[in-house]
Design a protein around this motif. Structure first.
Motif, PDB file in Angstrom:
ATOM      1  N   ARG A 160      -1.458  -8.830  -0.898  1.00 28.28           N
ATOM      2  CA  ARG A 160      -0.160  -9.489  -0.830  1.00 28.28           C
ATOM      3  C   ARG A 160      -0.347 -10.830  -0.135  1.00 28.28           C
ATOM      4  O   ARG A 160      -1.215 -10.964   0.729  1.00 28.28           O
ATOM      5  N   LYS A 197      -5.908   1.204 -11.832  1.00 27.47           N
ATOM      6  CA  LYS A 197      -6.587   0.330 -10.887  1.00 27.47           C
ATOM      7  C   LYS A 197      -8.001   0.785 -10.543  1.00 27.47           C
ATOM      8  O   LYS A 197      -8.856  -0.031 -10.238  1.00 27.47           O
ATOM      9  N   GLY A 219       0.781  -1.229   0.000  1.00 24.13           N
ATOM     10  CA  GLY A 219       0.000   0.000   0.000  1.00 24.13           C
ATOM     11  C   GLY A 219       0.817   1.285   0.000  1.00 24.13           C
ATOM     12  O   GLY A 219       0.386   2.289  -0.569  1.00 24.13           O
ATOM     13  N   LYS A 243      -3.208 -11.135   6.180  1.00 20.67           N
ATOM     14  CA  LYS A 243      -4.364 -11.001   5.272  1.00 20.67           C
ATOM     15  C   LYS A 243      -5.248 -12.245   5.331  1.00 20.67           C
ATOM     16  O   LYS A 243      -6.268 -12.321   4.664  1.00 20.67           O
ATOM     17  N   LEU A 286      -6.040  -0.348   1.712  1.00 24.21           N
ATOM     18  CA  LEU A 286      -6.290   0.321   0.423  1.00 24.21           C
ATOM     19  C   LEU A 286      -7.232  -0.517  -0.432  1.00 24.21           C
ATOM     20  O   LEU A 286      -8.106   0.019  -1.120  1.00 24.21           O
ATOM     21  N   GLY A 304      -2.859 -12.128  -5.632  1.00 25.10           N
ATOM     22  CA  GLY A 304      -1.861 -11.551  -4.737  1.00 25.10           C
ATOM     23  C   GLY A 304      -0.580 -11.224  -5.462  1.00 25.10           C
ATOM     24  O   GLY A 304      -0.309 -11.774  -6.533  1.00 25.10           O
ATOM     25  N   GLU A 329       1.939   2.138  -3.375  1.00 28.08           N
ATOM     26  CA  GLU A 329       0.706   2.441  -4.106  1.00 28.08           C
ATOM     27  C   GLU A 329       0.238   3.884  -3.841  1.00 28.08           C
ATOM     28  O   GLU A 329      -0.244   4.571  -4.732  1.00 28.08           O
ATOM     29  N   GLU A 354     -10.493   0.662  -2.450  1.00 33.36           N
ATOM     30  CA  GLU A 354     -10.554   0.484  -3.916  1.00 33.36           C
ATOM     31  C   GLU A 354     -11.846  -0.223  -4.326  1.00 33.36           C
ATOM     32  O   GLU A 354     -12.523   0.191  -5.275  1.00 33.36           O
TER      33      GLU A 354
HETATM   34  N1  UDP Z   1      -2.249  -5.091  -4.953  1.00 32.30           N
HETATM   35  C1  UDP Z   1      -2.073  -5.283  -6.316  1.00 32.30           C
HETATM   36  N2  UDP Z   1      -1.988  -6.540  -6.797  1.00 32.30           N
HETATM   37  C2  UDP Z   1      -2.067  -7.628  -6.001  1.00 32.30           C
HETATM   38  C3  UDP Z   1      -2.246  -7.422  -4.592  1.00 32.30           C
HETATM   39  C4  UDP Z   1      -2.331  -6.136  -4.107  1.00 32.30           C
HETATM   40  O1  UDP Z   1      -2.011  -4.337  -7.086  1.00 32.30           O
HETATM   41  O2  UDP Z   1      -1.967  -8.743  -6.498  1.00 32.30           O
HETATM   42  C5  UDP Z   1      -2.380  -3.707  -4.446  1.00 32.30           C
HETATM   43  C6  UDP Z   1      -3.763  -3.420  -3.917  1.00 32.30           C
HETATM   44  O3  UDP Z   1      -4.651  -3.153  -4.983  1.00 32.30           O
HETATM   45  C7  UDP Z   1      -3.481  -2.224  -3.018  1.00 32.30           C
HETATM   46  C8  UDP Z   1      -2.099  -2.515  -2.472  1.00 32.30           C
HETATM   47  O4  UDP Z   1      -1.509  -3.471  -3.375  1.00 32.30           O
HETATM   48  O5  UDP Z   1      -3.452  -1.031  -3.774  1.00 32.30           O
HETATM   49  C9  UDP Z   1      -2.155  -3.108  -1.084  1.00 32.30           C
HETATM   50  O6  UDP Z   1      -2.454  -2.127  -0.144  1.00 32.30           O
HETATM   51  P1  UDP Z   1      -3.189  -2.452   1.226  1.00 32.30           P
HETATM   52  O7  UDP Z   1      -3.261  -1.189   2.009  1.00 32.30           O
HETATM   53  O8  UDP Z   1      -4.494  -3.119   0.967  1.00 32.30           O
HETATM   54  O9  UDP Z   1      -2.257  -3.545   1.942  1.00 32.30           O
HETATM   55  P2  UDP Z   1      -0.682  -3.617   2.248  1.00 32.30           P
HETATM   56  O10 UDP Z   1      -0.101  -4.465   1.171  1.00 32.30           O
HETATM   57  O11 UDP Z   1      -0.142  -2.224   2.269  1.00 32.30           O
HETATM   58  O12 UDP Z   1      -0.602  -4.295   3.573  1.00 32.30           O
END
Ligand code: UDP
Length: 393
Positions: A222, A192, A41, A227, A307, A251, A44, A311
């Motif tokens: 991830r 996205k 995140g 998660k 995030l 993921g 991102e 989303e």
């Molecule tokens: N994400 C992605 N592809 C994946 C898994 C996650 O693009 O296969 C993105 C997701 O859409 C989000 C970010 O990674 O924008 C994860 O942010 P989040 O705050 O949910 O969790 P973090 O990874 O920071 O713990």
């Protein structure tokens, strides 16, 4: 992207107010420092935020610290322990951590007017830099129950900052520096999050062989134990007994997260033609899944701020989220989604949404409106402007 583009979502008044607040900060030199340009995140968030900060006149840079795998093994353990897991931080490990951060301090001259350091990985860098202006530690993790010994070790570093930003007041610690609370936000114009046609979505699903004949239950995360992918599979196994559905777990792996492969291998042990587990770098697929899903699940056991939750909500999709951390501030239970404390509750909410298109529509509308009002990047930018200005006074 310019801040003016947000007018259609947040109104002219908000855009005008932001530009007004940015005026005294023209040419202010800002640096954001984190530990990866990709995955998770924080990367991102920083990607659009640093651009938006430049667009309102602050000269904003983004640096990611580098380190060997040992370093990221240690910082991942720290991340886990800040969220409540055990850690055995030996002097050797502490030494590697501090040494690698020192090397990054040598490589990166941080003489900006405002420096924002994200998360624990680069935290001690403050010790080696000659401050030209205030330094802010922005911690994104769920800090409600940190390991006491680790926190005692990190606290002196934190107190060398001029302020810290945490996502929600529950994460406040006893500290000698000011603590400010604001939650992250999303960019509605990114690949996205922007609109997608049905045809574009179908094309992505066909490309990845994702069947769409049954309702889709989706978690995008991830591969990380916090998660709870195992819990999601268990909830889906219960739910599908009542309503046939397909589960998609999408993921990715972050450069600064060495545990991803193990967690991926564990969850891949489940085999079922209605269980699709993918590790792909395909941003449009994330968009399509969050948009087309009958329900998105984010069954986290800890979550600083999700995030992925914001989303999916932006796309009008109801989210069943773990009743933890930031998610509790994102979803209003029963109004804009559901909060759950167990596999059984999660399954029951999935079934409830799958059985009622009307409920899905209502929750989704409330979810979208919530994000429009509270979780778009303009709100986040404005809070940074307020914080940066507070130091001017
Ligand atoms: N994400 C992605 N592809 C994946 C898994 C996650 O693009 O296969 C993105 C997701 O859409 C989000 C970010 O990674 O924008 C994860 O942010 P989040 O705050 O949910 O969790 P973090 O990874 O920071 O713990």
């Amino acid at each position: 992207m310019q801040v003016e583009h947000y007018e259609r979502y947040v109104g002219a008044e908000v855009v005008e107010r932001i530009l007004e607040k940015a005026r005294p900060l023209q040419d202010l030199r800002v640096a954001h420092v984190n530990s990866t340009y990709y995955g998770g995140g924080v990367a991102e968030l920083l990607s659009p935020l640093t651009l938006l900060m430049n667009s309102v006149g602050m000269v904003t840079e983004w640096r990611a610290i580098q380190g060997p795998p040992d370093f990221f093994n240690i910082t991942k353990k720290m991340h886990n322990a800040l969220q409540g897991a055990d850690i055995h931080l030996t002097p050797l490990k502490a030494n590697i951590y501090e040494e690698v951060v020192y090397e990054n301090a040598v490589r990166n001259r941080l003489d900006h007017d405002r420096v924002v350091i994200h998360d624990p990985q680069p935290l001690p860098i403050v010790r080696h830099s000659r401050k030209r202006g205030p330094w802010i530690w922005r911690c994104h993790v769920d800090l409600s129950r940190p390991d006491p010994a680790l926190w005692a070790y990190l606290k002196p570093f934190v107190e060398q900052y001029d302020a810290t930003v945490l996502s929600i007041p529950e994460y406040a610690r006893e500290l000698s520096i000011p603590q400010v609370f604001f939650m992250p936000a999303i960019d509605p114009f990114s690949i996205k999050n922007r609109e997608m046609s049905e045809g574009e979505m179908d094309e992505r699903f066909a490309h990845h062989h994702i069947p769409t004949d049954l309702p889709l239950v989706v978690q995008v995360s991830r591969f990380d134990r916090w998660k709870d992918p195992e819990g999601v599979v268990a909830a889906w196994q219960l739910a599908r007994k009542e309503v046939p559905c397909t589960l998609v777990l999408l993921g990715n792996m972050a450069v600064d997260d060495p545990e991803g492969l193990d967690v991926y291998a564990e969850v891949m042990r489940h085999q079922d033609e209605r269980l699709i587990i993918l590790s792909r770098e395909d941003t449009a697929l994330v968009n399509a899944l969050q948009r087309r899903a009958a329900v998105v699940v984010q069954k986290s056991l800890r979550e600083g701020f999700g995030l992925t939750v914001a989303e999916a909500m932006w796309k009008g999709t109801p989210v069943v989220g773990g009743n933890v951390g930031g998610i509790r501030h994102q979803i209003e239970d029963g109004y804009s989604g559901f909060l759950v404390d167990s596999v059984e509750q999660c399954a029951a909410r999935i079934v409830q949404v799958l059985k009622s298109p009307r409920l899905r529509h209502q929750l989704g509308q409330h979810a979208h409106e919530t994000v429009r009002r509270r979780f778009l990047l303009t709100r986040y930018l404005e809070q940074y402007l307020d914080l940066f200005s507070a130091f001017e006074a």
